[in-house]
Design a protein around this motif. Structure first.
Motif, PDB file in Angstrom:
ATOM      1  N   SER A   7       0.813  -1.207   0.000  1.00  0.00           N
ATOM      2  CA  SER A   7       0.000   0.000   0.000  1.00  0.00           C
ATOM      3  C   SER A   7       0.849   1.260   0.000  1.00  0.00           C
ATOM      4  O   SER A   7       0.533   2.234  -0.654  1.00  0.00           O
ATOM      5  CB  SER A   7      -0.939   0.004   1.203  1.00  0.00           C
ATOM      6  OG  SER A   7      -0.174  -0.016   2.397  1.00  0.00           O
ATOM      7  N   ALA A  11       1.795   3.803  -3.652  1.00  0.00           N
ATOM      8  CA  ALA A  11       1.111   5.086  -3.564  1.00  0.00           C
ATOM      9  C   ALA A  11       1.596   6.014  -4.676  1.00  0.00           C
ATOM     10  O   ALA A  11       2.783   6.103  -4.955  1.00  0.00           O
ATOM     11  CB  ALA A  11       1.366   5.720  -2.202  1.00  0.00           C
ATOM     12  N   ASP A  12       0.656   6.690  -5.310  1.00  0.00           N
ATOM     13  CA  ASP A  12       0.967   7.604  -6.396  1.00  0.00           C
ATOM     14  C   ASP A  12       0.626   9.016  -5.937  1.00  0.00           C
ATOM     15  O   ASP A  12      -0.557   9.347  -5.752  1.00  0.00           O
ATOM     16  CB  ASP A  12       0.158   7.222  -7.631  1.00  0.00           C
ATOM     17  CG  ASP A  12       0.532   8.037  -8.864  1.00  0.00           C
ATOM     18  OD1 ASP A  12       1.031   9.165  -8.699  1.00  0.00           O
ATOM     19  OD2 ASP A  12       0.310   7.553  -9.987  1.00  0.00           O
ATOM     20  N   ILE A  15      -2.072  10.693  -8.267  1.00  0.00           N
ATOM     21  CA  ILE A  15      -3.430  10.170  -8.120  1.00  0.00           C
ATOM     22  C   ILE A  15      -3.989  10.524  -6.747  1.00  0.00           C
ATOM     23  O   ILE A  15      -5.145  10.954  -6.612  1.00  0.00           O
ATOM     24  CB  ILE A  15      -3.454   8.651  -8.347  1.00  0.00           C
ATOM     25  CG1 ILE A  15      -3.004   8.296  -9.773  1.00  0.00           C
ATOM     26  CG2 ILE A  15      -4.839   8.092  -8.046  1.00  0.00           C
ATOM     27  CD1 ILE A  15      -3.923   8.741 -10.871  1.00  0.00           C
ATOM     28  N   ASP A  16      -3.168  10.340  -5.725  1.00  0.00           N
ATOM     29  CA  ASP A  16      -3.642  10.593  -4.363  1.00  0.00           C
ATOM     30  C   ASP A  16      -4.058  12.041  -4.148  1.00  0.00           C
ATOM     31  O   ASP A  16      -5.052  12.321  -3.481  1.00  0.00           O
ATOM     32  CB  ASP A  16      -2.550  10.215  -3.352  1.00  0.00           C
ATOM     33  CG  ASP A  16      -2.266   8.712  -3.325  1.00  0.00           C
ATOM     34  OD1 ASP A  16      -3.087   7.962  -3.893  1.00  0.00           O
ATOM     35  OD2 ASP A  16      -1.238   8.304  -2.749  1.00  0.00           O
ATOM     36  N   GLN A  18      -4.753  14.166  -6.689  1.00  0.00           N
ATOM     37  CA  GLN A  18      -5.491  14.664  -7.853  1.00  0.00           C
ATOM     38  C   GLN A  18      -4.852  15.945  -8.389  1.00  0.00           C
ATOM     39  O   GLN A  18      -5.523  16.907  -8.763  1.00  0.00           O
ATOM     40  CB  GLN A  18      -6.962  14.919  -7.496  1.00  0.00           C
ATOM     41  CG  GLN A  18      -7.694  13.712  -6.971  1.00  0.00           C
ATOM     42  CD  GLN A  18      -8.256  12.843  -8.074  1.00  0.00           C
ATOM     43  OE1 GLN A  18      -9.268  13.189  -8.695  1.00  0.00           O
ATOM     44  NE2 GLN A  18      -7.624  11.716  -8.340  1.00  0.00           N
ATOM     45  N   TYR A  37      -8.820  12.852 -13.932  1.00  0.00           N
ATOM     46  CA  TYR A  37      -8.392  11.645 -13.220  1.00  0.00           C
ATOM     47  C   TYR A  37      -9.488  10.597 -13.353  1.00  0.00           C
ATOM     48  O   TYR A  37     -10.560  10.723 -12.776  1.00  0.00           O
ATOM     49  CB  TYR A  37      -8.081  11.992 -11.762  1.00  0.00           C
ATOM     50  CG  TYR A  37      -6.974  13.018 -11.669  1.00  0.00           C
ATOM     51  CD1 TYR A  37      -5.650  12.630 -11.625  1.00  0.00           C
ATOM     52  CD2 TYR A  37      -7.262  14.383 -11.712  1.00  0.00           C
ATOM     53  CE1 TYR A  37      -4.627  13.568 -11.600  1.00  0.00           C
ATOM     54  CE2 TYR A  37      -6.251  15.333 -11.685  1.00  0.00           C
ATOM     55  CZ  TYR A  37      -4.937  14.920 -11.628  1.00  0.00           C
ATOM     56  OH  TYR A  37      -3.928  15.853 -11.613  1.00  0.00           O
ATOM     57  N   ASN A  39      -9.323   7.051 -12.913  1.00  0.00           N
ATOM     58  CA  ASN A  39      -9.386   6.030 -11.860  1.00  0.00           C
ATOM     59  C   ASN A  39      -8.040   5.995 -11.148  1.00  0.00           C
ATOM     60  O   ASN A  39      -7.244   6.927 -11.278  1.00  0.00           O
ATOM     61  CB  ASN A  39      -9.762   4.656 -12.437  1.00  0.00           C
ATOM     62  CG  ASN A  39      -8.850   4.230 -13.578  1.00  0.00           C
ATOM     63  OD1 ASN A  39      -7.638   4.421 -13.534  1.00  0.00           O
ATOM     64  ND2 ASN A  39      -9.435   3.657 -14.625  1.00  0.00           N
ATOM     65  N   SER A  40      -7.754   4.911 -10.430  1.00  0.00           N
ATOM     66  CA  SER A  40      -6.554   4.858  -9.588  1.00  0.00           C
ATOM     67  C   SER A  40      -5.260   4.715 -10.377  1.00  0.00           C
ATOM     68  O   SER A  40      -4.176   4.806  -9.792  1.00  0.00           O
ATOM     69  CB  SER A  40      -6.661   3.691  -8.597  1.00  0.00           C
ATOM     70  OG  SER A  40      -6.721   2.452  -9.297  1.00  0.00           O
ATOM     71  N   ARG A  41      -5.351   4.531 -11.693  1.00  0.00           N
ATOM     72  CA  ARG A  41      -4.141   4.381 -12.495  1.00  0.00           C
ATOM     73  C   ARG A  41      -4.103   5.283 -13.725  1.00  0.00           C
ATOM     74  O   ARG A  41      -3.022   5.464 -14.305  1.00  0.00           O
ATOM     75  CB  ARG A  41      -4.004   2.914 -12.971  1.00  0.00           C
ATOM     76  CG  ARG A  41      -3.681   1.913 -11.891  1.00  0.00           C
ATOM     77  CD  ARG A  41      -2.280   2.102 -11.320  1.00  0.00           C
ATOM     78  NE  ARG A  41      -1.251   1.877 -12.313  1.00  0.00           N
ATOM     79  CZ  ARG A  41      -0.830   0.662 -12.685  1.00  0.00           C
ATOM     80  NH1 ARG A  41      -1.361  -0.424 -12.165  1.00  0.00           N
ATOM     81  NH2 ARG A  41       0.136   0.542 -13.583  1.00  0.00           N
TER      82      ARG A  41
END
Length: 329
Positions: A7, A11-12, A15-16, A18, A37, A39-41
């Motif tokens: 986790s 972590a990005d 992305i985290d 935005q 953005y 999705n998570s990738r």
């Protein structure tokens, strides 16, 4: 603390939060106008190109672990520029394959029928095309600054982009460390190669190749010919492949990589077979040229296969070790 530390490692920060890591501007004023953005990738960037005075959509898949700077793979679509259903995302599982790799994947959406080159004139049908400038001068500093890459790039493409991914490293030495070309024709200035260009730009796209590079035989046709300028490929990790046009494993009625119905299959076998036989001719010539120059490359001449997505999907997977070597992963 998690057992695998997944986790925290994956972590990005983009992305985290935005939020892009920077708001860079290219030397000519090109910039990122907006980021969506998804999705998570995945992110879609809207990049304003000063050279084309237009916003270009760029699809980004972030690395599996974006906690440190990662390299970048520019993945180009074919003649339709990803504006149609014929794209890596729609037709293959390439992005799924890359989902556990530590690489930024950049897919431009746009530039149909343009050969992703700089046109000498605006075209009444295809508009203003300055894609060589976009890919070599405008987009890379924006991607590097906004996404926090490590500045190491590779490029891959199919069909018409199989020409582009060899031309761009020649145009901008040092920008790319590796290139993979699937079913492309590197010879744009000889009669066979020129017919490929005209088929794409004029017959399918409705444009005029005189607005692209001038009359056939003009200096721009030669200047943009990777075969003629092959010395510029020295030092790259290269993967180059083609089928021979004969029906193969992906040319089956209603197969997963076949156009639907009997007509679709016939079209893929006949038209796709003729085109692939031509790219086979071009690719053998390029192999001879690189051998004469002492420039190494990884080659795959399949004993069957038409000009179609099943083979390009397979070739992308086969080329990954070469691309990964250039990317340093």
């Amino acid at each position: 603390m998690t057992g695998l530390g997944a986790s925290s490692a994956s972590a990005d920060p983009i992305i985290d939060s935005q939020s892009l890591l920077g708001n860079p501007t290219a030397p000519d004023g090109s910039r990122i106008a907006k980021a969506v953005y998804k999705n998570s990738r995945n992110i879609r960037l809207y990049v304003y190109s000063a050279a084309m005075d237009e916003q270009i959509a760029i699809d980004v898949q972030r690395p599996a672990d974006a906690s440190v700077p990662r390299p970048t793979l520019y993945l180009l679509n074919g003649a339709g520029g990803g504006e149609d259903a014929a794209s890596w995302q729609a037709k293959t599982d390439a992005l799924e394959f890359l989902s556990d790799k530590n690489v930024n994947v950049i897919q431009p959406i746009g530039g149909k029928w343009s050969y992703y080159t700089d046109w000498i004139n605006d075209d009444p049908v295809l508009g203003r095309n300055k894609w060589k400038t976009f890919f070599t001068e405008e987009l890379p500093p924006l991607v590097d600054g906004a996404l926090g890459t490590n500045g190491v790039n590779a490029i891959a493409g199919l069909s018409t982009s199989g020409t582009t991914v060899l031309a761009l490293p020649i145009a901008k030495p040092g920008l790319y460390k590796a290139a993979a070309a699937y079913s492309g024709c590197a010879q744009t200035s000889d009669p066979v190669g020129a017919e490929f260009v005209k088929l794409t730009v004029e017959t399918w796209g409705g444009g005029n190749t005189e607005n692209m590079w001038g009359p056939e035989g003009s200096p721009e046709w030669v200047a943009n010919d990777p075969y003629v300028n092959a010395e510029g490929l020295r030092g790259l990790d290269l993967y180059i492949s083609t089928g021979n046009g004969l029906p193969g494993q992906h040319d089956t009625l209603n197969g997963p990589y076949t156009q639907p119905g009997a007509y679709g299959l016939a079209n893929q076998i006949v038209i796709g077979g003729v085109i692939e036989a031509g790219t086979n001719y071009c690719t053998h010539n390029l192999q001879n040229k690189l051998n004469e120059l002492g420039i190494p490359a990884t080659w795959n001449f399949r004993d069957s296969g038409t000009h179609s997505w099943g083979y390009w999907r397979d070739e992308f997977l086969s080329s990954w070790p070469v691309l990964a070597k250039g990317l340093g992963i």
